[in-house]
Design an enzyme around this catalytic site. Structure first.
Site, PDB file in Angstrom:
ATOM      1  N   ARG A   1     -15.184  -2.655   5.510  1.00 20.86           N
ATOM      2  CA  ARG A   1     -15.420  -2.113   6.844  1.00 20.86           C
ATOM      3  C   ARG A   1     -16.831  -1.543   6.941  1.00 20.86           C
ATOM      4  O   ARG A   1     -17.449  -1.189   5.932  1.00 20.86           O
ATOM      5  CB  ARG A   1     -14.399  -1.025   7.180  1.00 20.86           C
ATOM      6  CG  ARG A   1     -12.973  -1.515   7.202  1.00 20.86           C
ATOM      7  CD  ARG A   1     -11.994  -0.382   7.417  1.00 20.86           C
ATOM      8  NE  ARG A   1     -10.634  -0.813   7.192  1.00 20.86           N
ATOM      9  CZ  ARG A   1      -9.651  -0.730   8.081  1.00 20.86           C
ATOM     10  NH1 ARG A   1      -9.888  -0.204   9.263  1.00 20.86           N
ATOM     11  NH2 ARG A   1      -8.440  -1.146   7.787  1.00 20.86           N
TER      12      ARG A   1
ATOM     13  N   GLU B   1     -12.198  -6.328  14.807  1.00 15.38           N
ATOM     14  CA  GLU B   1     -11.108  -5.447  15.174  1.00 15.38           C
ATOM     15  C   GLU B   1     -11.668  -4.048  15.368  1.00 15.38           C
ATOM     16  O   GLU B   1     -12.620  -3.655  14.688  1.00 15.38           O
ATOM     17  CB  GLU B   1     -10.031  -5.442  14.092  1.00 15.38           C
ATOM     18  CG  GLU B   1      -8.762  -4.731  14.519  1.00 15.38           C
ATOM     19  CD  GLU B   1      -7.553  -5.212  13.739  1.00 15.38           C
ATOM     20  OE1 GLU B   1      -6.658  -5.794  14.380  1.00 15.38           O
ATOM     21  OE2 GLU B   1      -7.510  -5.017  12.516  1.00 15.38           O
TER      22      GLU B   1
ATOM     23  N   LYS C   1     -12.552  -9.390   7.163  1.00 12.16           N
ATOM     24  CA  LYS C   1     -13.602  -8.443   7.505  1.00 12.16           C
ATOM     25  C   LYS C   1     -14.503  -8.227   6.289  1.00 12.16           C
ATOM     26  O   LYS C   1     -14.039  -8.208   5.149  1.00 12.16           O
ATOM     27  CB  LYS C   1     -13.025  -7.132   8.012  1.00 12.16           C
ATOM     28  CG  LYS C   1     -12.027  -6.446   7.111  1.00 12.16           C
ATOM     29  CD  LYS C   1     -11.444  -5.234   7.821  1.00 12.16           C
ATOM     30  CE  LYS C   1     -10.363  -4.555   7.008  1.00 12.16           C
ATOM     31  NZ  LYS C   1      -9.120  -5.348   6.926  1.00 12.16           N
TER      32      LYS C   1
ATOM     33  N   ASP D   1     -16.622   1.583   3.864  1.00 11.14           N
ATOM     34  CA  ASP D   1     -15.475   2.290   3.301  1.00 11.14           C
ATOM     35  C   ASP D   1     -15.407   1.985   1.801  1.00 11.14           C
ATOM     36  O   ASP D   1     -16.218   1.206   1.294  1.00 11.14           O
ATOM     37  CB  ASP D   1     -14.193   1.929   4.049  1.00 11.14           C
ATOM     38  CG  ASP D   1     -13.798   0.469   3.894  1.00 11.14           C
ATOM     39  OD1 ASP D   1     -14.654  -0.340   3.498  1.00 11.14           O
ATOM     40  OD2 ASP D   1     -12.634   0.126   4.168  1.00 11.14           O
TER      41      ASP D   1
ATOM     42  N   THR E   1      -2.684  -7.926  15.787  1.00  8.29           N
ATOM     43  CA  THR E   1      -3.459  -6.942  15.056  1.00  8.29           C
ATOM     44  C   THR E   1      -3.573  -7.332  13.584  1.00  8.29           C
ATOM     45  O   THR E   1      -2.588  -7.704  12.951  1.00  8.29           O
ATOM     46  CB  THR E   1      -2.791  -5.559  15.155  1.00  8.29           C
ATOM     47  OG1 THR E   1      -2.550  -5.264  16.520  1.00  8.29           O
ATOM     48  CG2 THR E   1      -3.669  -4.490  14.546  1.00  8.29           C
TER      49      THR E   1
ATOM     50  N   SER F   1      -8.201   0.376   0.212  1.00  7.61           N
ATOM     51  CA  SER F   1      -9.226   0.437   1.250  1.00  7.61           C
ATOM     52  C   SER F   1      -9.693   1.874   1.484  1.00  7.61           C
ATOM     53  O   SER F   1     -10.232   2.510   0.598  1.00  7.61           O
ATOM     54  CB  SER F   1      -8.699  -0.207   2.537  1.00  7.61           C
ATOM     55  OG  SER F   1      -9.714  -0.378   3.486  1.00  7.61           O
TER      56      SER F   1
ATOM     57  N   ASP G   1     -13.812   0.119  -0.278  1.00  6.75           N
ATOM     58  CA  ASP G   1     -13.789  -1.252  -0.808  1.00  6.75           C
ATOM     59  C   ASP G   1     -14.751  -2.168  -0.065  1.00  6.75           C
ATOM     60  O   ASP G   1     -14.767  -3.380  -0.285  1.00  6.75           O
ATOM     61  CB  ASP G   1     -12.374  -1.827  -0.788  1.00  6.75           C
ATOM     62  CG  ASP G   1     -11.834  -2.049   0.617  1.00  6.75           C
ATOM     63  OD1 ASP G   1     -12.201  -1.268   1.525  1.00  6.75           O
ATOM     64  OD2 ASP G   1     -11.043  -2.981   0.816  1.00  6.75           O
TER      65      ASP G   1
ATOM     66  N   ARG H   1       0.865  -1.182   0.000  1.00  8.58           N
ATOM     67  CA  ARG H   1       0.000   0.000   0.000  1.00  8.58           C
ATOM     68  C   ARG H   1       0.897   1.226   0.000  1.00  8.58           C
ATOM     69  O   ARG H   1       1.771   1.355   0.848  1.00  8.58           O
ATOM     70  CB  ARG H   1      -0.954   0.035   1.191  1.00  8.58           C
ATOM     71  CG  ARG H   1      -2.100   1.016   1.005  1.00  8.58           C
ATOM     72  CD  ARG H   1      -3.087   0.971   2.162  1.00  8.58           C
ATOM     73  NE  ARG H   1      -3.756  -0.311   2.282  1.00  8.58           N
ATOM     74  CZ  ARG H   1      -4.688  -0.582   3.197  1.00  8.58           C
ATOM     75  NH1 ARG H   1      -5.034   0.347   4.081  1.00  8.58           N
ATOM     76  NH2 ARG H   1      -5.259  -1.774   3.248  1.00  8.58           N
TER      77      ARG H   1
END
Length: 599
Positions: free
Chosen positions: A316, A412, A426, A311, A388, A154, A313, A58
């Site tokens: 979330r 998360e 997710k 969001d 994480t 994202s 993509d 990214r």
């Protein structure tokens, strides 16, 4: 003719770039920097390379090895292809899934990646249009592929893009595959001439379009998460939805339809995918009310009391609810996690009373609220904490499923939720329908999401969080701050207190130290390439400080867990005091090079 700016290292990289790159736009960027003699910028772009980590890449789009562009995508795809051929038996039969979002260059880079794979004889399931990120891991499992790639950044700013990789189990890659792919990329940096040719990709006999079949199967499977279709069909509750200029709108509507709901009320200005994200400063619903202004306006105009936001993509989900006062409560990721976790257990118990809690699991990352752990202890099912990132939760879910266990839910705090295991990542498309059904069920009981959240905390104890971050682009400052904490009162000594707050345990997942465990050895995996220290205080507070894998941030996460017999105001005040001390004593000595704190 060789190009020179009178710096040997930079000159070598300039000429290598001009030899490799066939994109006139990015070649032009480098040549203009050469003409301007901007040696520092050239060094930054050409002498540094994007790190392949956090399940892929990214970065900002632009010319240079440190950025996302046609050449670095080709290099990444070539390395990935060679790694698949080396490690995945049957990859030339199983193939790979490739999807992309609506950002600048995403479709082209999906096609370039497909071309690289096809040139190696690897079949490709390339989506013919933009898709939500969850469709890629879902398709990897559905088609039994060796790998999946999603071209997306994202919720990052419009200047960024990314390259997210999934393994054959449908979860994001973890060691050793991330390091193996990274090494393979370095070994295959010279772009093949054929890698630049994408004109014939769409007519290649090894290419298939999985969009229609995947969509139909996904939304059929999503129905397994629906428990009250009769209530959904007749509810008067109205839901407002924003796609944040991303891919989510049509898929969110189809998800709602599969649950029996009436259509969502769209935020019209944010429905059409737009890589410029014209109505939001940051296309991230996690930012709270500042990102939901148009959603609140639309909801108020349509007598809607619940806002659902994906969001760009659509992996979330953010949720907001109108209070009796007329104000809007934007739920944190931890709060939505509490609601969805409670609802998942409640629904499962009613549907499967014969399955004991000992066979049931929920997951959360170490920086997320411990509310699921508290509920699990009380209700006698299992809770597992992971590092994480959903790559860890997805792979942990795979391991548990192989043992015959039932994984109900994972989350998360960064508004990421995995309801069920149809998608091992997710998934904001399915989660929005699940939380909507909970809202409808609560209305039938004259309650609301906010009231149910309060009830959960009343039943299981208050869990109050205070999370934020500092932005820092100066790596020595970041390293210095964490090294200071590791040598606080002498070499290899950690703090024993933070202001007036005494520290009970310290866990350092960069070094592997954990004085709560036998031999001071951490149980969770460690990584020397990232910074992460967790402090457990005598008052029951847990505080974690870590660096981000995708953004120039130092993040902190704090929570007081399971407090009973105290008011929310007193607990919140105690936590806020601890955060102030955390910043003053642990972060403030380095804050001169940190940009202002978020929120």
């Amino acid at each position: 003719m060789a190009v020179s700016v009178s710096d040997a290292e930079v000159d070598a990289k300039i000429n290598e770039w001009l030899r490799f790159d066939k994109n006139e736009q990015t070649r032009g960027e480098i040549l203009r920097l050469v003409e301007a003699k901007n040696v520092n910028e050239l060094r930054s772009r050409l002498c540094n390379r994007m790190a392949f980590g956090t399940a892929g890449l990214r970065a900002r789009m632009g010319a240079g090895y440190s950025m996302m562009n046609d050449l670095t995508i080709i290099q990444t795809a070539q390395g990935l292809a060679k790694y698949l051929l080396k490690t995945c038996e049957g990859v030339k039969k199983k193939g790979i899934v490739i999807g992309y979002d609506a950002r600048h260059n995403s479709q082209k880079w999906g096609q370039i990646s497909a071309g690289v794979m096809l040139n190696e004889g690897i079949p490709v399931y390339l989506f013919s249009s933009i898709t939500p990120t969850p469709f890629v891991p879902y398709s990897v499992v559905k088609y039994g592929c060796s790998c999946g790639v999603m071209v997306t950044a994202s919720h990052n700013p419009k200047e960024d893009n990314g390259y997210k990789v999934y393994w054959e189990n449908g979860a994001q890659i973890i060691p050793p595959h991330d390091k193996g792919i990274s090494t393979s990329i370095i070994e295959n940096l010279t772009p093949l001439d054929a890698s630049w040719v994408i004109d014939s990709v769409l007519t290649n006999p090894l290419l298939k379009d999985p969009l229609a079949e995947t969509s139909a199967a996904y939304f059929e499977d999503v129905k397994s998460l629906c428990h009250h279709r009769d209530l959904n069909m007749k509810t008067s509750l109205k839901f407002t939805y924003t796609a944040m200029h991303g891919v989510g709108y049509s898929f969110a509507q189809e998800s709602f339809k599969s649950f029996g709901f009436q259509p969502l009320i769209p935020v019209e200005l944010q429905v059409v995918p737009d890589p410029e994200f014209p109505t939001v400063k940051f296309p991230n619903p996690e930012e709270g009310k500042s990102a939901l202004d148009l959603s609140i306006k639309t909801a108020n105009e349509n007598d809607s009391t619940v806002i659902l936001a994906n969001d760009p993509d659509a992996d979330r989900l953010a949720v907001a609810e109108k209070l009796p006062s007329g104000d809007w409560h934007v739920f944190t990721g931890n709060e939505v996690g509490a609601l969805l976790g409670w609802w998942s257990w409640h629904s499962f118990q009613l549907k499967h009373p014969e399955i004991p809690g000992s066979e049931v699991y929920m997951l959360a990352s170490t920086v997320s609220s411990k509310i699921l752990k508290t509920i699990a202890t009380s209700e006698r099912f299992n809770f597992e904490e992971t590092l994480t990132g959903f790559k860890w939760m997805g792979n942990k879910a795979v391991d548990l499923m192989k043992e015959g266990k039932k994984v109900l839910f994972a989350f998360e705090e960064a508004i990421g939720f995995m309801c069920g295991t149809e998608v091992l990542d997710k998934d904001g498309v399915s989660a929005l329908s699940v939380i909507a059904e909970l809202a409808v069920w609560l209305v039938e009981k004259n309650s609301t999401l906010k009231q149910q959240l309060d009830s959960i905390y009343q039943t299981y104890g208050l869990h109050i969080s205070n999370n934020s971050y500092f932005i820092c682009h100066h790596q020595p400052t970041i390293d210095g701050m964490f090294n200071r904490l590791r040598n606080f009162e002498g070499t290899n000594t950690y703090p024993k207190s933070c202001g007036p707050f005494s520290i009970k345990y310290v866990r350092d997942l960069t070094t592997g130290f954990d004085n709560e465990r036998p031999g001071n050895q951490a149980v969770l995996p460690t990584s020397k390439s990232s910074q992460m220290i967790t402090f457990t205080f005598d008052n029951g507070c847990i505080a974690t400080m870590r660096t981000s894998g995708t953004e120039p941030k130092i993040k902190y996460y704090t929570e007081i867990c399971g407090k009973t017999g105290a008011s929310r105001e007193d607990v919140t005040s105690e936590l806020n005091s601890l955060v102030d001390n955390l910043i003053e004593h642990f972060m403030q000595p380095n804050v001169n090079k940190l940009i202002a704190r978020s929120g």
